[in-house]
Write a protein that holds these residues in place. Structure first.
Motif, PDB file in Angstrom:
ATOM      1  N   LYS A  60       0.863  -1.184   0.000  1.00  0.00           N
ATOM      2  CA  LYS A  60       0.000   0.000   0.000  1.00  0.00           C
ATOM      3  C   LYS A  60       0.901   1.236   0.000  1.00  0.00           C
ATOM      4  O   LYS A  60       1.959   1.231   0.632  1.00  0.00           O
ATOM      5  CB  LYS A  60      -0.864   0.031   1.248  1.00  0.00           C
ATOM      6  CG  LYS A  60      -1.628  -1.242   1.476  1.00  0.00           C
ATOM      7  CD  LYS A  60      -3.069  -0.959   1.813  1.00  0.00           C
ATOM      8  CE  LYS A  60      -3.928  -2.201   1.744  1.00  0.00           C
ATOM      9  NZ  LYS A  60      -3.293  -3.412   2.250  1.00  0.00           N
ATOM     10  N   THR A  61       0.489   2.254  -0.695  1.00  0.00           N
ATOM     11  CA  THR A  61       1.237   3.506  -0.609  1.00  0.00           C
ATOM     12  C   THR A  61       0.278   4.614  -0.211  1.00  0.00           C
ATOM     13  O   THR A  61      -0.917   4.531  -0.472  1.00  0.00           O
ATOM     14  CB  THR A  61       1.899   3.885  -1.945  1.00  0.00           C
ATOM     15  OG1 THR A  61       0.924   3.769  -2.968  1.00  0.00           O
ATOM     16  CG2 THR A  61       3.064   3.006  -2.259  1.00  0.00           C
ATOM     17  N   LEU A  62       0.829   5.614   0.408  1.00  0.00           N
ATOM     18  CA  LEU A  62       0.020   6.787   0.719  1.00  0.00           C
ATOM     19  C   LEU A  62      -0.018   7.679  -0.516  1.00  0.00           C
ATOM     20  O   LEU A  62       0.970   7.783  -1.232  1.00  0.00           O
ATOM     21  CB  LEU A  62       0.657   7.554   1.888  1.00  0.00           C
ATOM     22  CG  LEU A  62       0.625   6.828   3.219  1.00  0.00           C
ATOM     23  CD1 LEU A  62       1.581   7.481   4.198  1.00  0.00           C
ATOM     24  CD2 LEU A  62      -0.762   6.810   3.792  1.00  0.00           C
ATOM     25  N   THR A  63      -1.152   8.316  -0.762  1.00  0.00           N
ATOM     26  CA  THR A  63      -1.218   9.218  -1.903  1.00  0.00           C
ATOM     27  C   THR A  63      -0.475  10.507  -1.575  1.00  0.00           C
ATOM     28  O   THR A  63      -0.153  10.777  -0.408  1.00  0.00           O
ATOM     29  CB  THR A  63      -2.675   9.572  -2.238  1.00  0.00           C
ATOM     30  OG1 THR A  63      -3.231  10.242  -1.113  1.00  0.00           O
ATOM     31  CG2 THR A  63      -3.474   8.341  -2.543  1.00  0.00           C
ATOM     32  N   ALA A  64      -0.214  11.290  -2.623  1.00  0.00           N
ATOM     33  CA  ALA A  64       0.537  12.538  -2.433  1.00  0.00           C
ATOM     34  C   ALA A  64      -0.184  13.457  -1.437  1.00  0.00           C
ATOM     35  O   ALA A  64       0.464  14.114  -0.622  1.00  0.00           O
ATOM     36  CB  ALA A  64       0.719  13.244  -3.774  1.00  0.00           C
ATOM     37  N   THR A  65      -1.515  13.476  -1.519  1.00  0.00           N
ATOM     38  CA  THR A  65      -2.260  14.356  -0.606  1.00  0.00           C
ATOM     39  C   THR A  65      -2.117  13.876   0.840  1.00  0.00           C
ATOM     40  O   THR A  65      -1.968  14.695   1.753  1.00  0.00           O
ATOM     41  CB  THR A  65      -3.765  14.381  -0.946  1.00  0.00           C
ATOM     42  OG1 THR A  65      -4.077  13.275  -1.762  1.00  0.00           O
ATOM     43  CG2 THR A  65      -4.171  15.669  -1.610  1.00  0.00           C
TER      44      THR A  65
ATOM     45  N   LYS B 140       3.520   3.761 -10.676  1.00  0.00           N
ATOM     46  CA  LYS B 140       3.138   2.895 -11.789  1.00  0.00           C
ATOM     47  C   LYS B 140       2.713   1.509 -11.293  1.00  0.00           C
ATOM     48  O   LYS B 140       1.711   0.964 -11.735  1.00  0.00           O
ATOM     49  CB  LYS B 140       4.328   2.782 -12.742  1.00  0.00           C
ATOM     50  CG  LYS B 140       4.110   1.892 -13.932  1.00  0.00           C
ATOM     51  CD  LYS B 140       3.519   2.665 -15.079  1.00  0.00           C
ATOM     52  CE  LYS B 140       3.149   1.727 -16.219  1.00  0.00           C
ATOM     53  NZ  LYS B 140       1.778   1.840 -16.639  1.00  0.00           N
ATOM     54  N   THR B 141       3.503   0.952 -10.365  1.00  0.00           N
ATOM     55  CA  THR B 141       3.309  -0.448 -10.031  1.00  0.00           C
ATOM     56  C   THR B 141       2.342  -0.660  -8.874  1.00  0.00           C
ATOM     57  O   THR B 141       1.537  -1.589  -8.898  1.00  0.00           O
ATOM     58  CB  THR B 141       4.666  -1.099  -9.670  1.00  0.00           C
ATOM     59  OG1 THR B 141       5.632  -0.655 -10.607  1.00  0.00           O
ATOM     60  CG2 THR B 141       4.575  -2.596  -9.689  1.00  0.00           C
ATOM     61  N   VAL B 142       2.436   0.177  -7.852  1.00  0.00           N
ATOM     62  CA  VAL B 142       1.602  -0.045  -6.673  1.00  0.00           C
ATOM     63  C   VAL B 142       0.291   0.734  -6.756  1.00  0.00           C
ATOM     64  O   VAL B 142      -0.786   0.208  -6.510  1.00  0.00           O
ATOM     65  CB  VAL B 142       2.371   0.327  -5.390  1.00  0.00           C
ATOM     66  CG1 VAL B 142       1.542  -0.026  -4.172  1.00  0.00           C
ATOM     67  CG2 VAL B 142       3.695  -0.397  -5.342  1.00  0.00           C
ATOM     68  N   ALA B 143       0.419   2.014  -7.129  1.00  0.00           N
ATOM     69  CA  ALA B 143      -0.797   2.827  -7.181  1.00  0.00           C
ATOM     70  C   ALA B 143      -1.526   2.679  -8.512  1.00  0.00           C
ATOM     71  O   ALA B 143      -2.628   3.186  -8.675  1.00  0.00           O
ATOM     72  CB  ALA B 143      -0.451   4.293  -6.935  1.00  0.00           C
ATOM     73  N   ASN B 144      -0.897   1.954  -9.466  1.00  0.00           N
ATOM     74  CA  ASN B 144      -1.521   1.668 -10.761  1.00  0.00           C
ATOM     75  C   ASN B 144      -1.952   2.909 -11.532  1.00  0.00           C
ATOM     76  O   ASN B 144      -3.039   2.933 -12.105  1.00  0.00           O
ATOM     77  CB  ASN B 144      -2.725   0.749 -10.579  1.00  0.00           C
ATOM     78  CG  ASN B 144      -2.284  -0.668 -10.355  1.00  0.00           C
ATOM     79  OD1 ASN B 144      -1.286  -1.097 -10.929  1.00  0.00           O
ATOM     80  ND2 ASN B 144      -3.004  -1.383  -9.519  1.00  0.00           N
TER      81      ASN B 144
END
Lengths: 81, 182
Positions: A60-65, B140-144
Motif C-alpha cells: 500500500k502507498t500513501l497518496t501525495a495528498t 506505476k506499479t503499486v498505485a496503478n
C-alpha cells in the motif's frame, strides 16, 4: 515492419507485458525472441517473478495528498512547540 | 555517524511505516495518525539518536511503542476488552463451534505474515533507488497510475518512463534475490 526484436527491444516489451500494456503483435515477437535468446529468457523470468512478488506483498502507498497532510501536521505541531 | 534529515522523512519512510502499521492496526486513518505521531516524536527526540541504527530502524522502534500505546488506550475503555461471540443472526442453526472455526484451507496467518515481510523487503530495496525512480515506480506499479498521467505529472515522455521503470525493476529484482530469497 521487422519481425525480429533486438535484446533491448525485447526487454522493453517484457517490461510492458508486466503492466498488460504490450500489444499482441509485440508479445508474439517477444515470444519468438525468447525462443532464441537465453539471456532474455532469464530476464523475462525474473521480471515475471518480481511482478508476482509485488502482487503477493499487497503493498500500500500513501497518496501525495495524504503525505502532504502528514507534512502539514508536522510543520504545524513543531511551530506550536 | 548518521545525520538525521527530518525534511525528507515523509517522502522517504512514510510508505514503509504505513505498510508496517496497516497490518497491525487495520485502519488507514489510525495508521496515518500513528505515523504522524511517530515522525513528531522522532523530531522531538532527535538529539537522542546515536547513529547506532539506520534512520528507518530508529523510526520503526518509535512506531512500535506508538502502536502498543494505541492498543493500551483502546483497551482501557471499560468493556471494550471483552469479546462477545454469538450467532450472526437469529435463524442460523447448526454446529456453533464448527461455524466459528477458521477454514484450514484458507490463507493461513503464516502466509500473510510472510507476505507482509516480503512487502517490507521490497520497500527497503526501493530505498536504494534514486528518489525519482522509486516514486515513479511506486506510482506505476503499486498505485496503478496510467502511463500518461505519470508522464504529465513529471513532464517526461513515455519512453523516458519505460527506461526508468526498466532500471528500477532490474535493481529491485537483483536486490530482492540477494536479500529475500537467500
Amino acid at each position: 515492419m521487422k519481425f525480429y526484436l533486438k535484446c533491448n527491444e525485447a526487454a522493453h516489451v517484457c517490461d510492458k507485458t508486466q503492466y498488460n500494456e504490450a500489444r499482441f503483435l509485440d508479445k508474439l515477437r517477444l515470444k519468438m525472441h525468447l525462443l532464441m535468446c537465453k539471456l532474455c529468457r532469464n530476464y523475462s523470468k525474473r521480471n515475471a517473478a518480481l511482478t508476482k512478488n509485488i502482487k503477493a506483498a499487497n503493498l500500500k502507498t500513501l497518496t501525495a495528498t495524504e503525505k502532504q497532510q502528514i507534512k502539514n501536521r508536522l510543520e504545524q505541531q513543531s511551530f506550536d512547540k | 555517524m548518521e545525520i538525521l534529515n527530518p525534511e525528507i522523512w515523509v517522502d522517504k519512510y512514510a510508505d514503509y511505516l504505513y505498510n508496517y502499521t496497516i497490518v497491525r492496526v487495520n485502519d488507514p486513518i489510525v495508521a496515518q495518525d500513528l505515523i504522524s505521531e511517530t515522525f513528531l516524536a522522532g523530531l522531538k527526540s532527535k538529539d537522542n539518536f546515536k547513529g547506532e541504527a539506520t534512520e528507518r530502524t530508529w523510526l520503526i522502534s518509535i512506531l512500535k511503542r506508538k502502536i502498543i500505546d494505541h492498543y493500551r488506550k483502546i483497551n482501557s475503555k471499560k468493556g471494550k476488552a471483552e469479546v462477545h461471540i454469538s450467532y450472526k443472526n437469529e435463524d442460523s442453526e447448526g454446529d456453533w463451534l464448527e461455524e466459528n472455526a477458521a477454514d484450514p484451507f484458507d490463507k493461513t496467518a503464516e502466509d500473510q505474515m510472510e507476505n507482509t515481510e516480503l512487502g517490507l523487503a521490497i520497500l527497503a530495496c526501493l530505498d536504494k533507488l534514486p528518489e525519482k525512480q522509486a516514486t515513479i515506480f511506486k506510482l506505476k506499479t503499486v498505485a496503478n497510475y496510467d502511463t500518461e498521467a505519470i508522464c504529465k505529472e513529471y513532464n517526461i515522455t513515455p519512453s523516458n518512463l519505460w527506461v526508468i521503470i526498466h532500471r528500477a525493476r532490474k535493481t529491485l529484482a537483483e536486490c530482492l534475490e540477494k536479500n529475500w530469497f537467500n
